[in-house]
Design a protein around this motif. Structure first.
Motif, PDB file in Angstrom:
ATOM      1  N   UNK A  59      -5.075   6.167 -11.691  1.00 29.59           N
ATOM      2  CA  UNK A  59      -4.160   5.234 -11.026  1.00 29.59           C
ATOM      3  C   UNK A  59      -3.646   4.165 -11.975  1.00 29.59           C
ATOM      4  N   UNK A  60      -2.381   3.824 -11.819  1.00 30.80           N
ATOM      5  CA  UNK A  60      -1.787   2.714 -12.566  1.00 30.80           C
ATOM      6  C   UNK A  60      -0.571   2.182 -11.812  1.00 30.80           C
ATOM      7  N   UNK A  61      -0.735   1.104 -11.052  1.00 30.64           N
ATOM      8  CA  UNK A  61       0.390   0.520 -10.328  1.00 30.64           C
ATOM      9  C   UNK A  61       1.113  -0.568 -11.103  1.00 30.64           C
ATOM     10  N   UNK A 121       0.840  -1.193   0.000  1.00 24.58           N
ATOM     11  CA  UNK A 121       0.000   0.000   0.000  1.00 24.58           C
ATOM     12  C   UNK A 121       0.879   1.248   0.000  1.00 24.58           C
ATOM     13  N   UNK A 122       1.949   1.228   0.786  1.00 25.79           N
ATOM     14  CA  UNK A 122       2.878   2.355   0.811  1.00 25.79           C
ATOM     15  C   UNK A 122       3.643   2.461  -0.504  1.00 25.79           C
ATOM     16  N   UNK A 123       4.037   1.307  -1.061  1.00 23.71           N
ATOM     17  CA  UNK A 123       4.735   1.313  -2.357  1.00 23.71           C
ATOM     18  C   UNK A 123       3.859   1.943  -3.427  1.00 23.71           C
ATOM     19  N   UNK A 124       2.579   1.582  -3.457  1.00 20.94           N
ATOM     20  CA  UNK A 124       1.683   2.152  -4.458  1.00 20.94           C
ATOM     21  C   UNK A 124       1.504   3.649  -4.248  1.00 20.94           C
ATOM     22  N   UNK A 174      -1.528  -7.997  -4.117  1.00 22.75           N
ATOM     23  CA  UNK A 174      -2.055  -6.675  -3.777  1.00 22.75           C
ATOM     24  C   UNK A 174      -2.504  -5.932  -5.035  1.00 22.75           C
ATOM     25  N   UNK A 175      -1.637  -5.901  -6.060  1.00 22.45           N
ATOM     26  CA  UNK A 175      -1.973  -5.190  -7.295  1.00 22.45           C
ATOM     27  C   UNK A 175      -3.149  -5.858  -8.002  1.00 22.45           C
ATOM     28  N   UNK A 198       7.103   9.431  -6.586  1.00 15.75           N
ATOM     29  CA  UNK A 198       8.324   9.427  -5.781  1.00 15.75           C
ATOM     30  C   UNK A 198       9.200   8.215  -6.081  1.00 15.75           C
ATOM     31  N   UNK A 199       8.618   7.195  -6.723  1.00 21.17           N
ATOM     32  CA  UNK A 199       9.335   5.936  -6.929  1.00 21.17           C
ATOM     33  C   UNK A 199      10.060   5.870  -8.271  1.00 21.17           C
TER      34      UNK A 199
END
Length: 266
Positions: free
Chosen positions: A259-261, A55-58, A79-80, A65-66
């Motif tokens: 959104x797009x993870x 959740x934090x990574x997304x 998760x995704x 930021x990533x």
């Protein structure tokens, strides 16, 4: 300090330690991700699970930021998948559409056809989730050949929230441009797919030509927006799933990030 004050401090300290767990911050040597261990009242250590990390990574992905990143961490596959196939993605995309419509209704449309809204295509108007569902939901490195073969089939479904926004913008009187990183040779398949998914009556579909190869998405899309501005168009809105769809000059009056993870495009 008298004995009464000391007793009061001890009581307060005991209450705080019993209610608020002490956090110990450690770094995982395996993936350099901060792993939190909490001490609960009975001194039993609890490791927070992958859900919190993912959740934090997304969050860092959506906040840009990533960047740059190449693939979804393997530990975040479930998760995704759950996010993209569940209610949260529908809700998030729907809220982006609602915010877009709210802004669009404030625009004074001149009626000369020059008030425009720009849309990206992949993961903005069309969903490639059927493709990514068999390619690890972004955990596999991007395979351009395999993806192009999928895109050429013209079977990507519409994102319902984006189709709703698209139709509402038409009703409000916006002129719509489609600006995609897809290659010019994919024009026929892309047009076929858009129409079958329910999209109609755009002003222009802009794809990468030979002179655009090798350019980053930010440079390529900025140049195309500059050309539109030089033609006298007023760019009020811009919708995309990548920050590179929205960055650069000229920028739209309002930009809306979906959104797009699953992947990142520079």
């Amino acid at each position: 300090m008298d004995s009464g004050q000391i007793l009061l401090l001890l009581l307060i300290s005991g209450l705080i330690s019993g209610v608020i767990p002490q956090s110990i911050l450690k770094y995982s040597p395996e993936n350099e991700i901060q792993t939190y261990l909490e001490l609960i009242p009975n001194n039993r250590k609890v490791l927070r699970d992958d859900f919190l990390f993912c959740k934090s990574w997304m969050f860092t992905v959506e906040a840009n930021d990533a960047n740059p990143w190449e693939q979804v961490p393997a530990r975040c596959t479930v998760f995704v998948k759950d996010y993209l196939t569940g209610d949260q993605y529908v809700s998030d995309s729907g809220l982006v559409a609602n915010n877009s419509i709210a802004f669009a209704k404030t625009v004074d449309i001149a009626g000369d056809g020059k008030d425009i809204w720009i849309f990206d295509i992949d993961e903005t108007l069309l969903s490639n989730l059927p493709y990514y569902a068999v390619h690890g939901f972004g955990t596999e490195l991007f395979d351009e050949t395999a993806f192009n073969e999928w895109a050429d089939l013209g079977e990507s479904p519409a994102l319902p929230a984006s189709l709703r926004l698209y139709n509402e913008l038409h009703r409000l009187g916006f002129t719509i441009f489609l600006l995609t990183g897809r290659d010019e040779h994919q024009r026929n398949a892309t047009v076929k797919n858009l129409i079958s998914a329910g999209y109609h009556e755009w002003e222009r579909l802009i794809l990468r030509g030979p002179s655009d190869h090798g350019k980053t998405a930010v440079i390529y899309k900025s140049e195309k927006r500059m050309e539109l501005k030089a033609e006298g168009y007023r760019i009020h809105g811009n919708s995309g799933d990548q920050w590179s769809d929205l960055y650069g000059s000229p920028i739209a009056t309002r930009s809306f990030k979906l959104p797009n993870p699953m992947y990142y495009i520079a």
